[in-house]
Design a protein around this motif. Structure first.
Motif, short mmCIF file in Angstrom:
data_model
loop_
_atom_site.label_atom_id
_atom_site.label_comp_id
_atom_site.label_asym_id
_atom_site.label_seq_id
_atom_site.Cartn_x
_atom_site.Cartn_y
_atom_site.Cartn_z
N PRO A 194 0.80 -1.23 0.00
CA PRO A 194 0.00 0.00 0.00
C PRO A 194 0.84 1.28 0.00
N ALA A 195 2.08 1.22 0.48
CA ALA A 195 2.93 2.42 0.49
C ALA A 195 3.58 2.66 -0.87
N GLY A 196 3.44 1.72 -1.83
CA GLY A 196 4.02 1.89 -3.16
C GLY A 196 5.38 1.27 -3.33
N ASN A 197 5.85 0.50 -2.35
CA ASN A 197 7.13 -0.18 -2.46
C ASN A 197 6.92 -1.58 -3.04
N VAL A 198 7.96 -2.09 -3.70
CA VAL A 198 7.87 -3.42 -4.32
C VAL A 198 7.76 -4.48 -3.24
N ALA A 199 6.71 -5.30 -3.32
CA ALA A 199 6.52 -6.40 -2.37
C ALA A 199 7.10 -7.70 -2.94
N ALA A 200 6.93 -7.93 -4.24
CA ALA A 200 7.44 -9.16 -4.86
C ALA A 200 7.47 -9.00 -6.37
N VAL A 201 8.32 -9.80 -7.01
CA VAL A 201 8.39 -9.86 -8.48
C VAL A 201 8.19 -11.33 -8.86
N ASP A 202 7.14 -11.61 -9.62
CA ASP A 202 6.80 -12.98 -10.02
C ASP A 202 6.90 -13.10 -11.53
N ARG A 203 7.28 -14.31 -11.97
CA ARG A 203 7.33 -14.61 -13.41
C ARG A 203 6.44 -15.80 -13.69
N MET A 204 5.69 -15.70 -14.78
CA MET A 204 4.87 -16.81 -15.25
C MET A 204 5.20 -17.03 -16.72
N GLY A 205 5.00 -18.24 -17.19
CA GLY A 205 5.38 -18.56 -18.55
C GLY A 205 4.23 -19.01 -19.41
N LEU A 206 4.55 -19.87 -20.35
CA LEU A 206 3.59 -20.34 -21.35
C LEU A 206 2.49 -21.20 -20.74
N GLU A 207 2.69 -21.70 -19.53
CA GLU A 207 1.66 -22.53 -18.90
C GLU A 207 0.39 -21.73 -18.60
N GLN A 208 0.44 -20.42 -18.66
CA GLN A 208 -0.72 -19.58 -18.40
C GLN A 208 -1.59 -19.37 -19.64
N VAL A 209 -1.15 -19.85 -20.80
CA VAL A 209 -1.92 -19.67 -22.03
C VAL A 209 -3.06 -20.69 -22.04
N ALA A 210 -4.28 -20.21 -22.17
CA ALA A 210 -5.45 -21.10 -22.21
C ALA A 210 -5.68 -21.57 -23.64
N LYS A 211 -5.91 -22.85 -23.79
CA LYS A 211 -6.21 -23.42 -25.09
C LYS A 211 -7.72 -23.58 -25.20
N ILE A 212 -8.31 -22.86 -26.13
CA ILE A 212 -9.76 -22.88 -26.31
C ILE A 212 -10.05 -23.49 -27.67
N SER A 213 -10.93 -24.49 -27.70
CA SER A 213 -11.30 -25.11 -28.98
C SER A 213 -12.81 -25.03 -29.13
N PRO A 214 -13.28 -24.14 -30.01
CA PRO A 214 -14.73 -24.03 -30.23
C PRO A 214 -15.28 -25.34 -30.81
N THR A 215 -16.57 -25.58 -30.58
CA THR A 215 -17.18 -26.83 -31.02
C THR A 215 -18.05 -26.65 -32.25
N GLY A 216 -17.90 -25.61 -32.97
CA GLY A 216 -18.68 -25.41 -34.17
C GLY A 216 -18.69 -23.95 -34.57
N ASP A 217 -19.51 -23.65 -35.55
CA ASP A 217 -19.57 -22.27 -36.02
C ASP A 217 -20.79 -21.52 -35.49
N LYS A 218 -21.55 -22.14 -34.58
CA LYS A 218 -22.72 -21.49 -34.00
C LYS A 218 -22.58 -21.46 -32.48
N THR A 219 -23.04 -20.39 -31.89
CA THR A 219 -23.04 -20.26 -30.43
C THR A 219 -24.37 -20.75 -29.90
N PRO A 220 -24.38 -21.75 -29.02
CA PRO A 220 -25.66 -22.21 -28.48
C PRO A 220 -26.28 -21.16 -27.58
N THR A 221 -27.59 -20.99 -27.70
CA THR A 221 -28.31 -20.02 -26.87
C THR A 221 -29.48 -20.70 -26.20
#
Length: 170
Positions: A105-132
């Protein structure tokens, strides 16, 4: 003897032309590599020390962040991604680095984290229409579905209850 040398010369020309055409055709199949976002410099990132640096020093060292946290400005994110595509195919991420700098809260660095390619979500649509939800209506239902509904009670037309606000409809 002359005929043989002419055939040999034309064969060489055809062979050379074929090789040039093959080389040009294969150049269209080369991999395209692109970089998006922040250029990560490991030395600069490692120089950020929790408890020592603050927002101003991080901005001076790493530059403005790619984006800041939506709820409060406690986190800054620096996003870097390398993509690869073959000719006309969709690009795919090869490497990704997300650098998160957390502040107290004072504006000082608390931590530095690194994340990689494991954070990429793989989305595969199931067709060309959106079910409603709801019922399925055909084109003819959409066109002719309102016939007879105009003027029906409760639909805002004249045939039905009054909407004037008085006790007798006056």
């Amino acid at each position: 003897m002359r005929q043989f040398s002419r055939q040999s010369r034309s064969g060489r020309i055809l062979l050379a032309g074929g090789l040039v055409a093959l080389a040009l055709g294969m150049s269209g199949c080369t991999r395209i590599r692109t970089h998006q976002g922040y250029q990560v410099d490991k030395l600069l990132v490692d120089s950020i020390q929790p408890g020592v640096d603050n927002r101003a020093s991080v901005e001076g060292t790493l530059g403005r962040p790619t984006f800041a946290a939506q709820f409060g400005e406690q986190d800054w994110y620096y996003v870097s991604r390398d993509m690869r595509a073959l000719a006309f195919s969709n690009p795919k991420p090869v490497a990704q680095t997300i650098l998160r700098v957390r502040f107290d809260p004072a504006g000082n660095v608390a931590a530095v984290d690194r994340m990689g390619l494991e954070q990429v979500a793989k989305i595969s649509p199931t067709g060309d229409k959106t079910p409603t939800l709801g019922r399925h209506r055909s084109l003819l239902d959409e066109i002719f579905g309102n016939i007879g509904a105009v003027g029906a009670g409760g639909m805002g037309g004249m045939g039905g209850g009054s909407n004037t606000g008085g006790p007798n409809g006056s």
